[in-house]
Design a protein around this motif. Structure first.
Motif, PDB file in Angstrom:
ATOM      1  N   THR A   1       0.814  -1.201  -0.086  1.00 35.56           N
ATOM      2  CA  THR A   1      -0.153  -0.120   0.026  1.00 35.56           C
ATOM      3  C   THR A   1       0.757   1.215   0.126  1.00 35.56           C
ATOM      4  OG1 THR A   1      -0.291  -0.201   2.455  1.00 35.56           O
ATOM      5  CG2 THR A   1      -1.864  -1.038   1.101  1.00 35.56           C
ATOM      6  N   ASN A   2       2.060   1.286  -0.327  1.00 36.54           N
ATOM      7  CA  ASN A   2       3.171   1.914  -0.262  1.00 36.54           C
ATOM      8  C   ASN A   2       3.224   2.597  -1.843  1.00 36.54           C
ATOM      9  OD1 ASN A   2       5.270   3.960  -0.334  1.00 36.54           O
ATOM     10  ND2 ASN A   2       6.495   2.783   0.918  1.00 36.54           N
ATOM     11  N   PRO A   3       2.787   3.864  -2.168  1.00 36.79           N
ATOM     12  CA  PRO A   3       3.130   4.349  -3.562  1.00 36.79           C
ATOM     13  C   PRO A   3       4.387   4.378  -4.147  1.00 36.79           C
ATOM     14  CG  PRO A   3       1.386   5.739  -2.384  1.00 36.79           C
ATOM     15  CD  PRO A   3       1.988   4.847  -1.410  1.00 36.79           C
ATOM     16  N   ASN A   4       5.330   4.432  -3.159  1.00 37.13           N
ATOM     17  CA  ASN A   4       6.561   4.409  -3.750  1.00 37.13           C
ATOM     18  C   ASN A   4       7.298   2.962  -3.862  1.00 37.13           C
ATOM     19  OD1 ASN A   4       7.755   7.150  -3.266  1.00 37.13           O
ATOM     20  ND2 ASN A   4       7.672   6.974  -1.074  1.00 37.13           N
ATOM     21  N   HIS A   5       6.766   1.957  -3.280  1.00 37.43           N
ATOM     22  CA  HIS A   5       7.019   0.675  -3.567  1.00 37.43           C
ATOM     23  C   HIS A   5       6.348   0.134  -5.015  1.00 37.43           C
ATOM     24  CE1 HIS A   5       7.598  -3.866  -3.390  1.00 37.43           C
ATOM     25  NE2 HIS A   5       6.244  -3.762  -3.588  1.00 37.43           N
TER      26      HIS A   5
ATOM     27  N   ALA B   1       2.254   7.407 -12.218  1.00 43.76           N
ATOM     28  CA  ALA B   1       0.590   7.222 -12.031  1.00 43.76           C
ATOM     29  C   ALA B   1       0.088   6.037 -11.876  1.00 43.76           C
ATOM     30  CB  ALA B   1       0.293   8.138 -13.298  1.00 43.76           C
ATOM     31  N   GLN B   2       0.793   4.882 -12.027  1.00 44.42           N
ATOM     32  CA  GLN B   2       0.316   3.509 -12.108  1.00 44.42           C
ATOM     33  C   GLN B   2      -0.790   3.326 -13.202  1.00 44.42           C
ATOM     34  OE1 GLN B   2       1.135   0.658  -9.436  1.00 44.42           O
ATOM     35  NE2 GLN B   2       2.889   2.032 -10.130  1.00 44.42           N
ATOM     36  N   GLY B   3      -0.727   4.112 -14.402  1.00 46.03           N
ATOM     37  CA  GLY B   3      -1.414   3.758 -15.573  1.00 46.03           C
ATOM     38  C   GLY B   3      -2.794   4.377 -15.281  1.00 46.03           C
ATOM     39  N   LYS B   4      -2.976   5.262 -14.290  1.00 50.09           N
ATOM     40  CA  LYS B   4      -4.379   5.634 -13.812  1.00 50.09           C
ATOM     41  C   LYS B   4      -4.612   7.171 -14.317  1.00 50.09           C
ATOM     42  CE  LYS B   4      -4.142   2.733  -9.855  1.00 50.09           C
ATOM     43  NZ  LYS B   4      -5.496   1.539 -10.320  1.00 50.09           N
TER      44      LYS B   4
ATOM     45  N   ARG C   1      -7.048  13.079 -13.053  1.00 45.07           N
ATOM     46  CA  ARG C   1      -7.666  14.281 -13.533  1.00 45.07           C
ATOM     47  C   ARG C   1      -8.362  14.977 -12.465  1.00 45.07           C
ATOM     48  NH1 ARG C   1     -10.015  13.448 -19.265  1.00 45.07           N
ATOM     49  NH2 ARG C   1     -10.468  11.467 -18.104  1.00 45.07           N
ATOM     50  N   GLU C   2      -9.342  14.307 -11.789  1.00 41.50           N
ATOM     51  CA  GLU C   2     -10.262  14.781 -10.650  1.00 41.50           C
ATOM     52  C   GLU C   2      -9.311  15.576  -9.365  1.00 41.50           C
ATOM     53  OE1 GLU C   2     -13.831  13.377  -7.797  1.00 41.50           O
ATOM     54  OE2 GLU C   2     -13.074  11.974  -8.927  1.00 41.50           O
ATOM     55  N   CYS C   3      -8.379  14.799  -8.941  1.00 41.01           N
ATOM     56  CA  CYS C   3      -7.440  15.213  -8.068  1.00 41.01           C
ATOM     57  C   CYS C   3      -6.582  16.592  -8.564  1.00 41.01           C
ATOM     58  CB  CYS C   3      -6.535  14.236  -7.366  1.00 41.01           C
ATOM     59  SG  CYS C   3      -5.333  14.822  -6.312  1.00 41.01           S
ATOM     60  N   CYS C   4      -6.182  16.303  -9.698  1.00 40.72           N
ATOM     61  CA  CYS C   4      -5.448  17.479 -10.356  1.00 40.72           C
ATOM     62  C   CYS C   4      -6.284  18.703 -10.345  1.00 40.72           C
ATOM     63  CB  CYS C   4      -4.744  17.211 -11.617  1.00 40.72           C
ATOM     64  SG  CYS C   4      -3.398  15.898 -11.557  1.00 40.72           S
ATOM     65  N   THR C   5      -7.463  18.530 -10.954  1.00 38.85           N
ATOM     66  CA  THR C   5      -8.546  19.523 -10.809  1.00 38.85           C
ATOM     67  C   THR C   5      -8.519  20.280  -9.618  1.00 38.85           C
ATOM     68  OG1 THR C   5      -9.661  18.583 -12.807  1.00 38.85           O
ATOM     69  CG2 THR C   5     -10.791  20.424 -11.515  1.00 38.85           C
ATOM     70  N   ALA C   6      -8.716  19.539  -8.662  1.00 40.43           N
ATOM     71  CA  ALA C   6      -9.054  19.950  -7.261  1.00 40.43           C
ATOM     72  C   ALA C   6      -7.836  20.783  -6.545  1.00 40.43           C
ATOM     73  CB  ALA C   6      -9.502  19.071  -6.193  1.00 40.43           C
TER      74      ALA C   6
ATOM     75  N   TYR D   1       0.493  10.271  -5.803  1.00 31.99           N
ATOM     76  CA  TYR D   1       0.711   9.547  -4.699  1.00 31.99           C
ATOM     77  C   TYR D   1      -0.477   9.338  -3.703  1.00 31.99           C
ATOM     78  CZ  TYR D   1       3.185   8.628  -0.019  1.00 31.99           C
ATOM     79  OH  TYR D   1       3.549   7.966   0.894  1.00 31.99           O
ATOM     80  N   ASN D   2      -1.105  10.205  -3.819  1.00 24.47           N
ATOM     81  CA  ASN D   2      -2.194  10.106  -2.759  1.00 24.47           C
ATOM     82  C   ASN D   2      -3.363   9.268  -3.280  1.00 24.47           C
ATOM     83  OD1 ASN D   2      -1.268  11.969  -0.970  1.00 24.47           O
ATOM     84  ND2 ASN D   2      -2.436  13.837  -1.893  1.00 24.47           N
ATOM     85  N   ASP D   3      -3.761   9.350  -4.648  1.00 26.93           N
ATOM     86  CA  ASP D   3      -4.715   8.473  -5.102  1.00 26.93           C
ATOM     87  C   ASP D   3      -4.025   6.891  -5.196  1.00 26.93           C
ATOM     88  OD1 ASP D   3      -6.107  10.656  -5.719  1.00 26.93           O
ATOM     89  OD2 ASP D   3      -5.837  10.848  -8.084  1.00 26.93           O
ATOM     90  N   ILE D   4      -2.848   6.904  -5.592  1.00 29.13           N
ATOM     91  CA  ILE D   4      -2.144   5.496  -5.713  1.00 29.13           C
ATOM     92  C   ILE D   4      -2.600   4.963  -4.022  1.00 29.13           C
ATOM     93  CG2 ILE D   4      -0.543   4.247  -5.673  1.00 29.13           C
ATOM     94  CD1 ILE D   4       0.430   5.977  -7.992  1.00 29.13           C
ATOM     95  N   ARG D   5      -2.339   5.700  -2.897  1.00 29.33           N
ATOM     96  CA  ARG D   5      -2.361   5.116  -1.814  1.00 29.33           C
ATOM     97  C   ARG D   5      -3.720   4.605  -1.303  1.00 29.33           C
ATOM     98  NH1 ARG D   5      -0.031   8.924   3.053  1.00 29.33           N
ATOM     99  NH2 ARG D   5      -1.961  10.228   2.040  1.00 29.33           N
ATOM    100  N   LYS D   6      -4.560   5.551  -1.883  1.00 30.90           N
ATOM    101  CA  LYS D   6      -6.010   5.129  -1.412  1.00 30.90           C
ATOM    102  C   LYS D   6      -6.436   3.950  -2.270  1.00 30.90           C
ATOM    103  CE  LYS D   6      -7.432  10.054  -0.770  1.00 30.90           C
ATOM    104  NZ  LYS D   6      -8.255  11.095  -1.196  1.00 30.90           N
ATOM    105  N   SER D   7      -6.120   3.965  -3.609  1.00 30.03           N
ATOM    106  CA  SER D   7      -6.233   2.809  -4.215  1.00 30.03           C
ATOM    107  C   SER D   7      -5.760   1.526  -3.821  1.00 30.03           C
ATOM    108  CB  SER D   7      -6.098   2.869  -5.764  1.00 30.03           C
ATOM    109  OG  SER D   7      -6.809   3.983  -6.283  1.00 30.03           O
ATOM    110  N   ALA D   8      -4.533   1.670  -3.570  1.00 31.24           N
ATOM    111  CA  ALA D   8      -3.850   0.343  -3.044  1.00 31.24           C
ATOM    112  C   ALA D   8      -4.356  -0.039  -1.696  1.00 31.24           C
ATOM    113  CB  ALA D   8      -2.364   0.596  -2.757  1.00 31.24           C
ATOM    114  N   ARG D   9      -5.041   0.788  -0.753  1.00 32.73           N
ATOM    115  CA  ARG D   9      -5.534   0.379   0.428  1.00 32.73           C
ATOM    116  C   ARG D   9      -6.732  -0.118   0.358  1.00 32.73           C
ATOM    117  NH1 ARG D   9      -4.188   5.650   3.980  1.00 32.73           N
ATOM    118  NH2 ARG D   9      -2.003   5.171   4.698  1.00 32.73           N
ATOM    119  N   ARG D  10      -7.554   0.346  -0.791  1.00 33.28           N
ATOM    120  CA  ARG D  10      -8.869  -0.273  -0.891  1.00 33.28           C
ATOM    121  C   ARG D  10      -8.781  -1.640  -1.540  1.00 33.28           C
ATOM    122  NH1 ARG D  10     -10.617   5.062  -2.938  1.00 33.28           N
ATOM    123  NH2 ARG D  10      -9.866   4.362  -5.052  1.00 33.28           N
TER     124      ARG D  10
END
Length: 210
Positions: free
Chosen positions: A77-81, A133-136, A139-144, A189-198
């Motif tokens: 669940t670590n985006p760096n890994h 970006a893990q191929g994802k 844009r939603e986060c980037c817009t915010a 980073y933030n999106d990947i961490r959330k996705s990985a945890r889910r």
């Protein structure tokens, strides 16, 4: 000033261009071609059309045999890994893999790679962006985070969408986007961490049931 503008534009073109030097199409998940390249297969037409749906470098997300436990859940669940693992699995040069960490991968690294003062070849920069970006689609986060709040407007969101095989021709009007690179990276980073945890934590809980 003019050199700086040209540098920014060239970097953006590289990051958004095709991964042509590495045999894949788009940036950067052309599955059959990428897998064939990794297997050193010359004739891509021989690749089995019944692809398993995994994108080379991101197979961990669809690995049904992976056993999630207390020892590896933090890593999974670590985006760096995940960033680093993708770069390794896509067979990037060691000098590039060393940059596949969110604390290292920054605007200065991009500039050094472009002007040739870094050992990581320029051709692999699009693959690094893809792995970050893990191929994802972020844009939603980037817009915010205001990535689109530049003179280039919503064009900058192009660089937040790293879904496989999406290609957008880039011109001078995209040059302000690099100033938002840190915002893009934070979204990754933030999106990947959330996705990985889910994705991985429920597998840990399931294992605990047995």
């Amino acid at each position: 000033m003019r050199f700086s503008i040209l540098l920014v534009l060239a970097l953006l073109i590289v990051v958004a261009s095709t991964c042509k030097s590495n045999g894949s199409c788009g940036c950067c998940g052309c599955r059959a071609k990428a897998k064939a390249r990794a297997a050193n297969r010359v004739n891509i037409d021989e690749f089995d059309p019944k692809d398993d749906g995994n994108i080379f470098g991101l197979e961990i997300w669809n690995d049904t045999k992976i056993h999630v436990n207390d020892n590896n859940v933090a890593r999974l669940t670590n985006p760096n890994h995940l960033f680093h693992l993708c770069c390794e699995n896509r067979k990037l040069p060691a000098a590039c893999v060393q940059k596949c960490h969110f604390n290292v991968y920054d605007k200065q690294v991009l500039e050094n790679i472009f002007i040739g003062t870094d050992d990581c070849p320029l051709d692999f920069l699009p693959e690094m962006q893809f792995c970050a970006a893990q191929g994802k689609d972020h844009r939603e986060c980037c817009t915010a985070r205001g990535v689109g709040d530049t003179p280039a407007g919503s064009k900058c969101l192009t660089f937040c969408d790293q879904r496989p095989d999406i290609y957008t021709p880039i011109d001078y009007s995209y040059s302000p986007c690099l100033d938002r690179f840190e915002d893009m990276k934070q979204c990754f980073y933030n999106d990947i961490r959330k996705s990985a945890r889910r994705h991985f934590i429920p597998k840990l809980n399931k294992n605990l049931e047995f």
